[in-house]
Design a protein around this motif. Structure first.
Motif, mmCIF file in Angstrom:
data_model
loop_
_atom_site.group_PDB
_atom_site.id
_atom_site.type_symbol
_atom_site.label_atom_id
_atom_site.label_comp_id
_atom_site.label_asym_id
_atom_site.label_seq_id
_atom_site.Cartn_x
_atom_site.Cartn_y
_atom_site.Cartn_z
ATOM 1 N N LEU A 116 6.558 16.389 -2.578
ATOM 2 C CA LEU A 116 7.838 16.486 -1.852
ATOM 3 C C LEU A 116 9.011 16.724 -2.802
ATOM 4 O O LEU A 116 10.153 16.881 -2.380
ATOM 5 C CB LEU A 116 8.061 15.236 -0.981
ATOM 6 N N GLY A 117 8.717 16.712 -4.105
ATOM 7 C CA GLY A 117 9.727 17.098 -5.092
ATOM 8 C C GLY A 117 10.915 16.160 -5.178
ATOM 9 O O GLY A 117 12.030 16.548 -5.510
ATOM 10 N N SER A 118 10.679 14.881 -4.860
ATOM 11 C CA SER A 118 11.795 13.915 -4.915
ATOM 12 C C SER A 118 11.244 12.510 -4.728
ATOM 13 O O SER A 118 10.052 12.325 -4.468
ATOM 14 C CB SER A 118 12.773 14.191 -3.760
ATOM 15 N N ASP A 119 12.152 11.542 -4.774
ATOM 16 C CA ASP A 119 11.787 10.194 -4.320
ATOM 17 C C ASP A 119 11.541 10.268 -2.814
ATOM 18 O O ASP A 119 11.992 11.202 -2.142
ATOM 19 C CB ASP A 119 12.935 9.219 -4.616
ATOM 20 N N VAL A 120 10.841 9.278 -2.308
ATOM 21 C CA VAL A 120 10.448 9.295 -0.891
ATOM 22 C C VAL A 120 10.663 7.921 -0.276
ATOM 23 O O VAL A 120 10.818 6.916 -0.996
ATOM 24 C CB VAL A 120 8.954 9.682 -0.740
ATOM 25 N N TYR A 121 10.660 7.892 1.031
ATOM 26 C CA TYR A 121 10.662 6.620 1.782
ATOM 27 C C TYR A 121 9.714 6.798 2.961
ATOM 28 O O TYR A 121 9.268 7.919 3.267
ATOM 29 C CB TYR A 121 12.087 6.250 2.247
ATOM 30 N N ILE A 122 9.386 5.673 3.601
ATOM 31 C CA ILE A 122 8.451 5.740 4.738
ATOM 32 C C ILE A 122 9.235 6.040 6.010
ATOM 33 O O ILE A 122 10.083 5.265 6.438
ATOM 34 C CB ILE A 122 7.679 4.413 4.883
ATOM 35 N N HIS A 123 8.892 7.201 6.599
ATOM 36 C CA HIS A 123 9.520 7.598 7.880
ATOM 37 C C HIS A 123 8.830 6.863 9.035
ATOM 38 O O HIS A 123 9.484 6.486 10.025
ATOM 39 C CB HIS A 123 9.353 9.123 8.036
ATOM 40 N N LEU A 135 -0.256 6.483 -5.138
ATOM 41 C CA LEU A 135 0.079 7.334 -3.986
ATOM 42 C C LEU A 135 1.428 8.003 -4.205
ATOM 43 O O LEU A 135 1.585 9.205 -3.962
ATOM 44 C CB LEU A 135 0.098 6.504 -2.700
ATOM 45 N N LEU A 136 2.393 7.217 -4.717
ATOM 46 C CA LEU A 136 3.752 7.773 -4.900
ATOM 47 C C LEU A 136 3.753 8.920 -5.901
ATOM 48 O O LEU A 136 4.456 9.916 -5.711
ATOM 49 C CB LEU A 136 4.717 6.672 -5.346
ATOM 50 N N ASP A 137 2.944 8.801 -6.950
ATOM 51 C CA ASP A 137 2.916 9.883 -7.958
ATOM 52 C C ASP A 137 2.486 11.207 -7.320
ATOM 53 O O ASP A 137 2.976 12.277 -7.656
ATOM 54 C CB ASP A 137 1.972 9.522 -9.114
ATOM 55 N N ILE A 192 0.857 -1.202 0.000
ATOM 56 C CA ILE A 192 0.000 0.000 0.000
ATOM 57 C C ILE A 192 0.890 1.248 0.000
ATOM 58 O O ILE A 192 0.694 2.189 -0.767
ATOM 59 C CB ILE A 192 -0.939 0.010 1.219
ATOM 60 N N ALA A 193 1.930 1.205 0.842
ATOM 61 C CA ALA A 193 2.825 2.369 0.965
ATOM 62 C C ALA A 193 3.467 2.710 -0.371
ATOM 63 O O ALA A 193 3.673 3.886 -0.673
ATOM 64 C CB ALA A 193 3.910 2.075 1.994
ATOM 65 N N GLN A 194 3.770 1.681 -1.173
ATOM 66 C CA GLN A 194 4.448 1.978 -2.440
ATOM 67 C C GLN A 194 3.543 1.872 -3.652
ATOM 68 O O GLN A 194 3.995 1.760 -4.785
ATOM 69 C CB GLN A 194 5.704 1.145 -2.633
#
Ligand code: 6CS
Ligand code: FE
Length: 303
Positions: free
Chosen positions: A121-128, A113-115, A107-109
């Motif tokens: 956030l103007g970049s790639d992301v990861y789950i904090h 949602l990522l788009d 779900i997180a990826q």
């Protein structure tokens, strides 16, 4: 690293302007976002945005089944990741669900949602951080007013305001069963709170937060200088995105209707955690990810 957002260091509260954009992709590139210009304007102005019908009814039903199975299987389990209500044995939250369960990791990826998140956030992301807040009927206690960023900066060492929370409602969020309340526009101001962070503060704050809670005058100022108070209601499946510094809270739930929400917190890969600015030891990996900051999906590439 310079502390651009000091908090819990002075004896008096202070309100300063934020030093980071709310949307980290230049607005000239709005057309690259799956969100409309109106949606981007709303998010930039209010610090949150609600999205409906991103998931199908079947997907929502699958998520609901997953969170209830997880709750049932942990009913009698003792684990730091399982937070129980302050004066009740009911489960309040389960943390790190994306780390421990592939279903939630998927779900997180989810690229839908990522788009959205990559653009904001103007970049790639990861789950904090990920968690399910169950806010059970009759027993779900409130979450006091706070800016997530103030905690993530002071207690986790998050350098800049370049993260956001995605809350997926997995039960209907009514006005009366403790929905998220937000102060529109508050993302533009940083409230430096008073009081020194106790060691292992999270052992208490995830049940009842006392440090990192703005004083009444600061909260009143934000409400009166922002857009008042909004309530993020919506049927199961509704997504509420809110910026890491948007002031929010939720009241206790004394109705028979639980308010189950799944939260995924996305951080920019350009904003990885440094040492906690409080000087305390870092919080555990199940609350604040340091080790698996691999970019989720790939920005703009087909998966
Ligand atoms: O300390 C934290 O990271 C958590 N505390 C609250 C009240 N919201 C953000 C997060 O779940
Ligand atoms: Fe929060």
């Amino acid at each position: 690293m310079e502390d651009l957002y000091p908090s819990r260091v002075e004896s008096k509260p202070k309100i300063t302007e934020r030093k980071d954009p709310v949307i980290h992709t230049d607005r000239s590139k709005d057309h690259e976002s799956p969100l409309s210009k109106n949606q981007l304007n709303f998010y930039e102005k209010n610090g949150y945005l609600q999205l409906e019908n991103i998931f199908s009814d079947n997907e929502v039903a699958d998520m609901q089944k997953a969170i209830f199975e997880l709750k049932d299987s942990n009913r009698d389990v003792s684990s730091d990741k399982i937070i129980r209500e302050p004066d009740h044995d009911e489960i309040r939250s389960i943390f790190a669900v994306d780390q421990d369960d592939n279903y939630f990791k998927e779900i997180a990826q989810d690229q839908r949602l990522l788009d959205i998140v990559n653009h904001l956030l103007g970049s790639d992301v990861y789950i904090h951080q990920s968690r399910i807040n169950y806010k059970p009927g009759f027993a779900g206690k409130e979450f006091n007013w706070h800016s997530d960023f103030e905690t993530w900066h002071v207690e986790d060492g998050m350098p800049r305001m370049r993260a956001l929370s995605m809350s997926i409602a997995l039960s209907d969020n009514y006005t009366f069963n403790g929905p998220l309340m937000l102060v529109p526009g508050s993302q533009n101001y940083y409230v430096s709170c008073v009081g020194e962070t106790p060691e292992n503060h999270y052992k208490e704050s995830l049940k009842t937060q006392k440090f990192g809670v703005p004083d009444n005058n600061s909260l009143k100022w934000l409400v009166e200088n922002g857009g008042g108070l909004d309530v993020a209601t919506g049927k199961a499946g509704t997504i509420t995105l809110f910026e890491c510094n948007t002031m929010h809270a939720s009241t206790s739930n004394i109705t028979p209707y639980p308010r189950n929400n799944l939260f995924m917190v996305y951080n920019s890969v350009e904003n990885k955690l440094a040492e906690p600015f409080s000087g305390a030891s870092p919080r555990p990996e199940y609350i604040a990810v340091r080790n698996t900051t691999v970019p989720l999906g790939k920005k703009g590439t087909l998966t």
